[in-house]
Design an enzyme around this catalytic site. Structure first.
Site, PDB file in Angstrom:
ATOM      1  N   GLU A  24       0.741  -1.118   0.101  1.00 29.95           N
ATOM      2  CA  GLU A  24      -0.034  -0.153   0.156  1.00 29.95           C
ATOM      3  C   GLU A  24       0.836   1.320  -0.013  1.00 29.95           C
ATOM      4  O   GLU A  24       1.786   1.324   0.715  1.00 29.95           O
ATOM      5  CB  GLU A  24      -0.848  -0.072   1.178  1.00 29.95           C
ATOM      6  CG  GLU A  24      -1.919   1.096   1.107  1.00 29.95           C
ATOM      7  CD  GLU A  24      -3.120   1.082   2.040  1.00 29.95           C
ATOM      8  OE1 GLU A  24      -3.468  -0.309   2.662  1.00 29.95           O
ATOM      9  OE2 GLU A  24      -3.986   2.017   2.728  1.00 29.95           O
ATOM     10  N   ASN A  32      -3.340  -1.635   7.586  1.00 34.71           N
ATOM     11  CA  ASN A  32      -4.649  -2.416   7.429  1.00 34.71           C
ATOM     12  C   ASN A  32      -4.365  -3.713   7.331  1.00 34.71           C
ATOM     13  O   ASN A  32      -3.996  -4.343   6.286  1.00 34.71           O
ATOM     14  CB  ASN A  32      -4.969  -1.678   5.964  1.00 34.71           C
ATOM     15  CG  ASN A  32      -5.097  -0.125   6.053  1.00 34.71           C
ATOM     16  OD1 ASN A  32      -5.752   0.360   7.025  1.00 34.71           O
ATOM     17  ND2 ASN A  32      -5.194   0.432   5.021  1.00 34.71           N
ATOM     18  N   LYS A  51      -3.530  -0.361  14.259  1.00 34.25           N
ATOM     19  CA  LYS A  51      -4.440   0.802  13.648  1.00 34.25           C
ATOM     20  C   LYS A  51      -5.944   0.352  13.892  1.00 34.25           C
ATOM     21  O   LYS A  51      -6.604  -0.503  13.436  1.00 34.25           O
ATOM     22  CB  LYS A  51      -4.306   1.151  12.108  1.00 34.25           C
ATOM     23  CG  LYS A  51      -5.337   1.880  11.446  1.00 34.25           C
ATOM     24  CD  LYS A  51      -4.931   2.101   9.883  1.00 34.25           C
ATOM     25  CE  LYS A  51      -5.959   2.838   9.160  1.00 34.25           C
ATOM     26  NZ  LYS A  51      -5.597   3.061   7.554  1.00 34.25           N
ATOM     27  N   GLU A  53     -10.301   4.543   9.617  1.00 39.86           N
ATOM     28  CA  GLU A  53     -10.629   4.287   7.899  1.00 39.86           C
ATOM     29  C   GLU A  53     -11.074   2.760   7.896  1.00 39.86           C
ATOM     30  O   GLU A  53     -10.575   1.905   7.152  1.00 39.86           O
ATOM     31  CB  GLU A  53      -9.353   4.329   7.329  1.00 39.86           C
ATOM     32  CG  GLU A  53      -8.755   5.805   7.154  1.00 39.86           C
ATOM     33  CD  GLU A  53      -7.692   6.033   6.279  1.00 39.86           C
ATOM     34  OE1 GLU A  53      -6.774   5.045   6.248  1.00 39.86           O
ATOM     35  OE2 GLU A  53      -7.407   7.242   5.831  1.00 39.86           O
ATOM     36  N   ARG A  97      -1.818   3.511  17.061  1.00 41.88           N
ATOM     37  CA  ARG A  97      -1.730   4.767  16.231  1.00 41.88           C
ATOM     38  C   ARG A  97      -2.936   5.555  16.519  1.00 41.88           C
ATOM     39  O   ARG A  97      -3.994   5.345  17.050  1.00 41.88           O
ATOM     40  CB  ARG A  97      -1.727   4.407  14.580  1.00 41.88           C
ATOM     41  CG  ARG A  97      -0.648   3.689  14.291  1.00 41.88           C
ATOM     42  CD  ARG A  97      -0.824   3.103  12.959  1.00 41.88           C
ATOM     43  NE  ARG A  97      -0.409   4.324  11.826  1.00 41.88           N
ATOM     44  CZ  ARG A  97      -0.952   4.416  10.735  1.00 41.88           C
ATOM     45  NH1 ARG A  97      -2.122   4.056  10.513  1.00 41.88           N
ATOM     46  NH2 ARG A  97      -0.565   5.070   9.930  1.00 41.88           N
ATOM     47  N   LYS A 154       1.121  10.823  13.571  1.00 40.13           N
ATOM     48  CA  LYS A 154       1.694  11.418  12.375  1.00 40.13           C
ATOM     49  C   LYS A 154       2.369  12.515  12.540  1.00 40.13           C
ATOM     50  O   LYS A 154       1.870  13.347  13.342  1.00 40.13           O
ATOM     51  CB  LYS A 154       0.638  11.311  11.188  1.00 40.13           C
ATOM     52  CG  LYS A 154       0.418  10.006  10.792  1.00 40.13           C
ATOM     53  CD  LYS A 154      -0.472   9.734   9.427  1.00 40.13           C
ATOM     54  CE  LYS A 154      -0.860   8.679   9.010  1.00 40.13           C
ATOM     55  NZ  LYS A 154      -1.716   8.421   7.777  1.00 40.13           N
ATOM     56  N   ASP A 163      -2.368  14.274   7.105  1.00 40.25           N
ATOM     57  CA  ASP A 163      -1.795  12.950   6.470  1.00 40.25           C
ATOM     58  C   ASP A 163      -0.561  13.315   5.391  1.00 40.25           C
ATOM     59  O   ASP A 163      -0.995  13.003   4.400  1.00 40.25           O
ATOM     60  CB  ASP A 163      -3.001  11.894   5.790  1.00 40.25           C
ATOM     61  CG  ASP A 163      -2.620  10.941   5.575  1.00 40.25           C
ATOM     62  OD1 ASP A 163      -1.757  10.417   6.040  1.00 40.25           O
ATOM     63  OD2 ASP A 163      -3.399  10.219   4.683  1.00 40.25           O
ATOM     64  N   GLU A 179       5.348   9.634  13.563  1.00 38.34           N
ATOM     65  CA  GLU A 179       5.322   8.580  12.425  1.00 38.34           C
ATOM     66  C   GLU A 179       5.685   9.583  10.886  1.00 38.34           C
ATOM     67  O   GLU A 179       4.861  10.517  10.786  1.00 38.34           O
ATOM     68  CB  GLU A 179       4.085   7.797  12.107  1.00 38.34           C
ATOM     69  CG  GLU A 179       3.804   7.113  11.265  1.00 38.34           C
ATOM     70  CD  GLU A 179       2.623   6.385  11.038  1.00 38.34           C
ATOM     71  OE1 GLU A 179       2.245   6.060  11.948  1.00 38.34           O
ATOM     72  OE2 GLU A 179       2.134   6.142   9.879  1.00 38.34           O
ATOM     73  N   GLU A 206       3.599   9.098  -0.699  1.00 38.83           N
ATOM     74  CA  GLU A 206       2.026   8.875  -1.359  1.00 38.83           C
ATOM     75  C   GLU A 206       1.756  10.140  -1.745  1.00 38.83           C
ATOM     76  O   GLU A 206       0.865  10.218  -2.699  1.00 38.83           O
ATOM     77  CB  GLU A 206       1.275   8.561  -0.250  1.00 38.83           C
ATOM     78  CG  GLU A 206      -0.086   8.617  -0.228  1.00 38.83           C
ATOM     79  CD  GLU A 206      -1.220   8.264   0.867  1.00 38.83           C
ATOM     80  OE1 GLU A 206      -0.440   7.704   1.911  1.00 38.83           O
ATOM     81  OE2 GLU A 206      -1.964   8.115   0.788  1.00 38.83           O
ATOM     82  N   HIS A 234      -3.832  18.339   0.800  1.00 43.08           N
ATOM     83  CA  HIS A 234      -4.906  17.403   0.525  1.00 43.08           C
ATOM     84  C   HIS A 234      -5.902  17.913  -0.701  1.00 43.08           C
ATOM     85  O   HIS A 234      -6.860  17.493  -0.861  1.00 43.08           O
ATOM     86  CB  HIS A 234      -6.001  17.390   1.755  1.00 43.08           C
ATOM     87  CG  HIS A 234      -6.323  15.775   1.641  1.00 43.08           C
ATOM     88  ND1 HIS A 234      -7.290  15.174   0.894  1.00 43.08           N
ATOM     89  CD2 HIS A 234      -6.101  14.884   2.573  1.00 43.08           C
ATOM     90  CE1 HIS A 234      -7.444  13.866   1.421  1.00 43.08           C
ATOM     91  NE2 HIS A 234      -6.783  13.564   2.073  1.00 43.08           N
ATOM     92  N   TRP A 263     -12.678  13.656   2.674  1.00 42.07           N
ATOM     93  CA  TRP A 263     -12.014  12.891   1.883  1.00 42.07           C
ATOM     94  C   TRP A 263     -11.987  13.829   0.525  1.00 42.07           C
ATOM     95  O   TRP A 263     -11.176  13.632  -0.289  1.00 42.07           O
ATOM     96  CB  TRP A 263     -12.566  11.382   1.350  1.00 42.07           C
ATOM     97  CG  TRP A 263     -12.106  10.472   2.130  1.00 42.07           C
ATOM     98  CD1 TRP A 263     -11.358  10.534   3.234  1.00 42.07           C
ATOM     99  CD2 TRP A 263     -12.551   8.970   2.369  1.00 42.07           C
ATOM    100  NE1 TRP A 263     -11.343   9.269   3.934  1.00 42.07           N
ATOM    101  CE2 TRP A 263     -12.154   8.433   3.280  1.00 42.07           C
ATOM    102  CE3 TRP A 263     -13.981   8.555   1.564  1.00 42.07           C
ATOM    103  CZ2 TRP A 263     -12.654   7.039   3.787  1.00 42.07           C
ATOM    104  CZ3 TRP A 263     -14.067   6.992   1.849  1.00 42.07           C
ATOM    105  CH2 TRP A 263     -13.509   6.423   3.064  1.00 42.07           C
TER     106      TRP A 263
HETATM  107  C1  GCV Z   1      -2.117   2.332   5.454  1.00 42.21           C
HETATM  108  C2  GCV Z   1      -3.640   7.496   4.473  1.00 42.21           C
HETATM  109  C3  GCV Z   1      -3.413   6.435   3.160  1.00 42.21           C
HETATM  110  C4  GCV Z   1      -3.683   5.064   3.535  1.00 42.21           C
HETATM  111  C5  GCV Z   1      -2.988   4.735   4.969  1.00 42.21           C
HETATM  112  C6  GCV Z   1      -3.452   5.575   6.058  1.00 42.21           C
HETATM  113  C7  GCV Z   1      -2.994   5.264   7.383  1.00 42.21           C
HETATM  114  O1  GCV Z   1      -5.403   7.256   4.456  1.00 42.21           O
HETATM  115  O2  GCV Z   1      -3.949   6.824   2.107  1.00 42.21           O
HETATM  116  O3  GCV Z   1      -3.269   4.288   2.444  1.00 42.21           O
HETATM  117  O4  GCV Z   1      -3.672   3.306   5.215  1.00 42.21           O
HETATM  118  O5  GCV Z   1      -3.356   6.910   5.572  1.00 42.21           O
HETATM  119  O6  GCV Z   1      -1.750   5.695   7.665  1.00 42.21           O
HETATM  120  O7  GCV Z   1      -3.216   4.353   8.094  1.00 42.21           O
END
Ligand code: GCV
Length: 698
Positions: free
Chosen positions: A161, A204, A281, A285, A318, A354, A359, A381, A387, A515, A537
């Site tokens: 991912e 995830n 986590k 999400e 997290r 984070k 994000d 983090e 990304e 974003h 989103w």
């Molecule tokens: C691993 C963002 C990313 C997701 C990621 C998430 C997270 O939303 O797009 O891919 O998931 O962060 O840090 O848990």
């Protein structure tokens, strides 16, 4: 074309020094190598020092007969006569620190532990690789952070991912029997920069990794990594007791659930006696968590922590949470959920936050939780993988970003309460400290997809070891080890890297925008997106452009997110005069005609920033072109092609964003900003169904 330098060896090429005077000098100084201790770690240190020295000095199979003997060994293993002279200095080291000391006719590399000796060995070799003096050495160095960890977002099917460098390194299908040589190279590279932990699986998560079938495979990796001081951690799916345990609930207060985790942890430790612990986590999400049972994060984290405590394992829990049911500003939600629980987490829980409140954007202000949880272990983090910064195609030197965050002042205990001091625990005397980085590594031959992005892995490790290091010094060090020691070229290469961070901010999200990328894969611009099911989103949620202006008002007249910072910081952000312009649109909705410090209107300033970003990439290309004869052909060509893509995409970002925002500002582009080549409709129509790194389930 020569494939001699394909990037596989990272910063540990150990090429023979071409400067003959320096080579002679080193040859006259380095004599026999003696190593003490026979642990697996010492065997690795011994191999490393021999390979390193013989490569760098060009003396494979030849006797070293320089002035100083090189002595390696932990304090307890050194000959008494030598150890006695160092005992006092060693007092000042922690368990992973090392001492490199010249005395009489020795250079001694020692530590309290063998892993400290290995770290010292890499440091000594780095001195040779970067052409530093090795006379009168007296280097004492200990890591300032306990947990220095890579987070792999690797799935069991080997997709990654947000991964842009191929597939996952972990070949689960062939493990445990087939042990790819790369596993050891990976561990060695991490040890060379002081990384001491790796979370193998995606946050995830998939509960299967906790079953015996997979634990055998995890054990095989842990056994390979162990001599390099690299501990293994796993992501723990909160609903695992149901999915693989046959229970009907995962309620953290349920006695059967508690017992299940206790047994599971005991089982894991039979495979991996030094297992590091879990990364979780939860309730984020769509991931399951304690809130599914009306419990909170403390209940969930402490339940797992109790199971791990007898083995000294930790829970990295997290704080990346936000909910579609919460109508408050997304930037406020993690703080709101966690800060009221300050002091309630067990000692072996560390909350992983984070770097910023949204994000991993090209720039975010620091996360307000860093200044607000003095009684809770907190780790930071970062996202090494890019990304939101062009994947592995764009050259972005991220240690600049890491440094900016570490230097930010939370004012938690008045001026000077920097994020670095929160994270190294010195501000509040924390029990465990940690830094995590979402890995950018995959099966690509050069590990990171783009040669320069190796520097982000490298720099992450260096700053996790010591968050007070200077990112430019780190860049130079990496350049010298990876490309060249020629002063002029070192400076040019470093210039490219240093410029790259601000360039990406400028061509993607200048002045605090955030974003505004396209949906799902997050590749390319998408400020127009407004039709996703969850409001937060949608890019329009973040930039709030209208005919009056643009930006998210997070002051007391808006979401009041600034109230989550210390009063000094909140006041600075609240006031348009004192809010740093780099964060302007993060905190304020600003009229298009607002006058920036430069005297330009906001609209002109924004457009000029976008253009500046594009120009900066052009300058990076121009500098790179000057280096054609200074770097090997393969890397020169590969980077050249990637820079062309980066330039093209920087223009794409500029044009798409400016055309979109122009609908609201209704103002002309200022002089110096190129006219877009296409219409807004064209940019909106672009689709990338197979862009890499996408979440497989979305
Ligand atoms: C691993 C963002 C990313 C997701 C990621 C998430 C997270 O939303 O797009 O891919 O998931 O962060 O840090 O848990």
């Amino acid at each position: 074309m020569t494939y001699a330098t394909d990037g596989y060896k990272l910063w540990m090429d150990y090429k023979t020094i071409s400067d003959s005077a320096l080579l002679k000098e080193y040859q006259s100084l380095i004599g026999s190598v003696q190593t003490y201790g026979n642990s697996e770690t010492m065997k690795k240190a011994t191999t490393e020092i021999y390979n390193g020295i013989s490569g760098i000095l060009g003396m494979k199979n030849q006797k070293l007969d320089g002035k100083f003997s090189i002595i390696l060994g932990s304090y307890n293993n050194l000959p008494k006569t030598i150890a006695q002279q160092l005992s006092q200095e060693l007092e000042n080291l922690n368990e992973e620190g090392y001492l490199i000391k010249s005395f009489s006719n020795h250079i001694v590399i020692t530590a309290k532990t063998d892993i400290g000796v290995l770290y010292g060995t890499f440091n000594f070799l780095k001195r040779l690789q970067t052409h530093q003096s090795i006379e009168n050495l007296n280097i004492l160095d200990s890591p300032k952070i306990d947990l220095r960890i890579l987070n792999h977002w690797d799935n069991l099917d080997r997709t990654v991912e947000r991964g842009y460098a191929g597939f996952s390194l972990w070949n689960w299908h062939q493990l445990p029997e087939y042990k790819d040589a790369r596993y050891e190279d990976y561990a060695r590279a991490n040890a060379s920069i002081g990384i001491n932990g790796t979370v193998l699986t995606n946050v995830n998560s998939n509960a299967l990794v906790l079953t015996p079938q997979y634990l055998e495979k995890v054990k095989a990796l842990a056994d390979i990594f162990r001599p390099y001081g690299l501990k293994v951690y796993l992501t723990a799916r909160f609903s695992a007791p149901i999915e693989i345990g046959g229970l009907t609930t995962a309620d953290p207060l349920d006695a059967n659930v508690k017992a299940w985790w206790k047994n599971k942890v005991e089982e894991i430790y039979t495979y991996i006696p030094d297992f590091g612990g879990f990364l979780v986590k939860a309730n984020s999400e769509g991931q399951p968590g304690p809130q599914n049972y009306g419990r909170n994060h403390v209940d969930g984290a402490n339940m797992m922590a109790e199971a791990l405590a007898p083995f000294n394992g930790v829970v990295m829990w997290r704080a990346f949470v936000y909910s579609e049911h919460d109508t408050t500003d997304r930037a406020k939600q993690a703080y709101s959920e966690f800060v009221p629980h300050d002091g309630e987490f067990q000692d072996n829980v560390i909350i992983q936050v984070k770097n910023g409140p949204i994000d991993f954007q090209p720039r975010e202000p620091f996360h307000p939780m860093f200044g607000a949880m003095p009684n809770t272990n907190l780790m930071i983090e970062f996202q090494i993988t890019q990304e939101y910064m062009g994947g592995a195609t764009h050259l972005v030197y991220q240690p600049k970003l890491f440094e900016e965050v570490f230097e930010s002042d939370t004012y938690q205990k008045g001026k000077g309460s920097t994020v670095a001091k929160v994270i190294d625990g010195s501000l509040d005397n924390k029990k465990i400290t940690g830094v995590a980085g979402v890995s950018n590594i995959g099966t690509d031959r050069n590990w990171t997809g783009h040669h320069f992005l190796q520097a982000n892995w490298y720099g992450f490790g260096r700053l996790a070891w010591n968050p007070y290091l200077n990112s430019e010094d780190i860049a130079k060090e990496w350049v010298r080890m990876t490309f060249t020691n020629k002063e002029e070229s070192v400076n040019k290469l470093t210039d490219i890297m240093i410029a790259s961070r601000e360039a990406v901010v400028n061509y993607m999200t200048p002045l605090g925008l955030h974003h505004i990328m396209a949906t799902g894969h997050h590749y390319g611009p998408g400020p127009w997106v407004s039709d996703l099911s969850r409001p937060e989103w949608n890019p329009v949620y973040y930039h709030k452009a209208d005919n009056n202006g643009v930006g998210f008002d997070r002051t007391p007249s808006g979401s009041n997110a600034t109230a989550q910072y210390a009063p000094e910081v909140a006041t600075m952000f609240n006031n348009l005069e004192t809010c740093p312009e780099q964060d302007l649109l993060w905190f304020h909705h600003v009229p298009w005609t607002y006058k920036l410090k430069s005297g330009h209107t906001l609209w002109d300033g924004l457009a000029l920033k976008y253009q500046k970003g594009v120009n900066e990439v052009a300058e990076m290309q121009a500098t790179w072109n000057q280096l054609e004869n200074e770097v090997d052909t393969q890397r020169f060509n590969e980077v050249n092609m990637l820079l062309s893509i980066q330039y093209k995409e920087a223009k794409w970002w500029r044009d798409a964003c400016l055309l979109y925002f122009q609908q609201f500002s209704k103002m002309k582009l200022p002089q110096g900003v190129e006219e877009p080549k296409h219409t807004l409709e064209y940019y909106k129509s672009l689709q990338f169904p197979y862009a890499p790194g996408i979440r497989p389930q979305w």
